[in-house]
Scaffold this motif. Structure first.
Motif, mmCIF file in Angstrom:
data_model
loop_
_atom_site.group_PDB
_atom_site.id
_atom_site.type_symbol
_atom_site.label_atom_id
_atom_site.label_comp_id
_atom_site.label_asym_id
_atom_site.label_seq_id
_atom_site.Cartn_x
_atom_site.Cartn_y
_atom_site.Cartn_z
ATOM 1 N N ILE A 142 1.170 -1.215 0.092
ATOM 2 C CA ILE A 142 -0.378 0.131 -0.036
ATOM 3 C C ILE A 142 1.114 0.998 -0.197
ATOM 4 N N ALA A 143 0.666 2.730 -1.228
ATOM 5 C CA ALA A 143 1.361 3.395 -1.102
ATOM 6 C C ALA A 143 -0.016 4.651 -0.654
ATOM 7 N N VAL A 144 0.668 5.766 -0.867
ATOM 8 C CA VAL A 144 -0.112 7.413 -0.865
ATOM 9 C C VAL A 144 0.468 8.029 -1.487
ATOM 10 N N GLU A 145 -0.213 8.490 -2.033
ATOM 11 C CA GLU A 145 0.359 10.155 -2.618
ATOM 12 C C GLU A 145 -0.473 11.225 -2.391
ATOM 13 N N SER A 146 -0.262 12.158 -1.859
ATOM 14 C CA SER A 146 -1.002 13.205 -1.053
ATOM 15 C C SER A 146 -0.703 14.667 -1.499
ATOM 16 N N GLU A 147 -1.749 15.535 -1.484
ATOM 17 C CA GLU A 147 -1.192 17.130 -1.231
ATOM 18 C C GLU A 147 -2.341 18.016 0.004
ATOM 19 N N VAL A 148 -1.858 18.044 0.778
ATOM 20 C CA VAL A 148 -2.649 18.931 1.885
ATOM 21 C C VAL A 148 -3.211 19.849 0.988
ATOM 22 N N GLY A 149 -4.735 19.652 1.658
ATOM 23 C CA GLY A 149 -5.716 20.984 0.743
ATOM 24 C C GLY A 149 -5.785 20.159 -0.948
ATOM 25 N N ARG A 150 -5.524 19.476 -0.716
ATOM 26 C CA ARG A 150 -6.532 18.707 -2.308
ATOM 27 C C ARG A 150 -6.799 17.186 -2.351
ATOM 28 N N GLY A 151 -6.300 16.840 -1.342
ATOM 29 C CA GLY A 151 -7.120 15.131 -1.447
ATOM 30 C C GLY A 151 -5.464 14.319 -1.388
ATOM 31 N N SER A 152 -6.366 13.194 -1.547
ATOM 32 C CA SER A 152 -4.742 11.575 -0.916
ATOM 33 C C SER A 152 -5.764 10.762 -2.577
ATOM 34 N N VAL A 153 -4.181 10.093 -2.689
ATOM 35 C CA VAL A 153 -4.935 8.534 -3.734
ATOM 36 C C VAL A 153 -3.877 7.846 -2.231
ATOM 37 N N PHE A 154 -4.817 6.440 -2.517
ATOM 38 C CA PHE A 154 -3.474 5.386 -1.670
ATOM 39 C C PHE A 154 -3.800 3.982 -2.654
ATOM 40 N N ARG A 155 -2.696 2.906 -2.829
ATOM 41 C CA ARG A 155 -3.174 2.918 -4.060
ATOM 42 C C ARG A 155 -2.690 1.032 -3.457
ATOM 43 N N PHE A 156 -3.978 0.048 -3.760
ATOM 44 C CA PHE A 156 -3.436 -1.298 -3.150
ATOM 45 C C PHE A 156 -3.030 -2.244 -4.087
#
Length: 413
Positions: free
Chosen positions: A272-286
């Motif tokens: 599981i990895a995550v890409e995110s930016e404060v105020g713009r949401g997140s994307v978790f990849r499983f």
């Protein structure tokens, strides 16, 4: 120079003494090297035995901790189940929009939160102790996504969020997965996304990519995308640490579920990895990089159709194997069902559902398997009202299967 010349001259006349001294020096050096190697090997061996003892103690300590947590959680779950059940019953019987109903719902919500915390701690301890076992079975990705979506549809609707699931391709083949663990990982990821999203929505995209050379195996990717608060880069790895206390109070509580999700994913051979930016949401990849395609199709019968005799007749794929199911079902109805229905204990309900699932697999009885799956899912979500009605349906299901057996035998002949 004269001394060197004398040595060379002496060596030419009689090389034996000099060669002997040289051989002695080489032997001495070899002996010292061997002694050093033996001492180094002994130190490494001692350190290895020490590390082994430490590892054994750590594993024993983890198992002991898990046993204590398991026993404690069972002691807590018994009154907690009663609180959940009675608060649900009180809310259902109270006046609409009255203070009693509001208070009962608040009690139920608090008890549900406590249950989730207890389950999370117990599951995390389970993974740390190395006691997680995978039970692979044919799994329909559409049904898996729909079960997760249904669990969070009401919460998302109350917050005004759009919760969507998509499959690519639209009809992927059934895969060999541990459906319960997969549902647990996805539920933790979706729960986290819904919790920290105030407006917008949460999208869950599932993609199956078979291998070009061996299409019977492939990669499975789940992408959970939200429009929430986002996560600072410095915290994107710390959120996967259990009981991380570095997050602000407004975001506290996300570490346990995500830590458990990552450990379960790793146990299944994924990540599981995550890409995110404060105020713009997140994307978790499983991602599960190597998933086999199931040979047989998963059970697809709707849970609410399983008590109908016509559904039993229509859904049988191996009728001649059902006589073995009947005696086992009658035994379960006589010995297990009354006690399970009287106690209402979640642990006993899970055991009863597991027993029915084993009977269904042995006899290829799809209606019984669907009933067991539905009962197990209700137990996982502590849906006490549905559990009660489903347990009440069990004798009807047994009678349907018993009545269907002669007709199935005739049809098979």
């Amino acid at each position: 120079m004269a001394g060197s010349a004398a040595v060379i001259a002496g060596f030419r006349e009689d090389p034996g003494p000099l060669l002997a001294r040289g051989a002695g020096a080489c032997a001495l050096a070899a002996g010292l090297l061997a002694l050093g190697a033996v001492r180094t090997a002994r130190r490494i061996s001692r350190r290895g035995r020490y590390c082994h003892r430490i590892g054994v103690r750590a594993r024993r300590s983890a198992r002991e901790k898990h046993a204590v947590l398991a026993k404690t959680s069972l002691e807590i779950r018994a009154p907690l189940t009663a609180i959940l059940g009675f608060s649900e019953a009180l809310a259902a019987s109270a006046a609409e929009d009255g203070p009693v109903r509001r208070h009962a719902r608040a009690i139920h919500a608090s008890a549900e939160t406590l249950r989730q915390v207890i389950d999370g701690i117990l599951d995390l301890s389970h993974t740390e102790a190395g006691l997680v076992q995978l039970h692979l079975e044919p799994t329909d990705l559409g049904q898996l996504g729909e079960s997760v979506r249904a669990s969070f549809a009401r919460v998302a609707a109350e917050k005004g969020l759009e919760l969507s699931f998509s499959l690519q391709p639209e009809a992927p083949p059934p895969l060999l997965l541990d459906a319960r663990r997969m549902r647990q990982v996805l539920a933790n990821l979706v729960s986290n996304a819904v919790k920290f999203t105030a407006r917008g929505g949460v999208q869950v995209r599932t993609r199956w990519e078979p291998r070009a050379v061996h299409p019977s195996r492939g990669m499975l990717l789940f992408e959970i995308r939200d429009t929430g608060v986002g996560i600072a880069r410095i915290r994107q790895e710390r959120i996967f640490e259990p009981m991380d206390g570095s997050e602000p109070a407004a975001e506290a509580g996300c570490g346990l579920g995500l830590s458990l999700a990552r450990r379960l994913a790793e146990r299944m051979g994924g990540s599981i990895a995550v890409e995110s930016e404060v105020g713009r949401g997140s994307v978790f990849r499983f991602v599960l990089p190597d998933v086999p395609v199931a040979i047989r199709a998963p059970f697809r019968l709707a849970p609410r159709e399983i008590t109908s005799p016509s559904a039993v007749l229509a859904s049988s794929a191996a009728p001649l194997r059902w006589p073995a199911v009947v005696s086992a079902l009658r035994e379960a109805e006589a010995e297990m069902w009354p006690g399970v229905r009287a106690s209402g204990a979640i642990s006993e309900i899970r055991g009863f559902a597991g027993r029915l699932a084993a009977i269904a697999r042995a006899g290829s009885c799809e209606p019984l398997a669907c009933y067991a799956d539905a009962l197990q899912l209700d137990a996982e979500h502590y849906a006490l009202g549905q559990i009660e009605s489903r347990l009440a349906e069990f004798p009807d299901l047994v009678r349907s299967i018993v009545a269907a057996r002669p007709a199935l035998a005739i049809a098979a002949n």
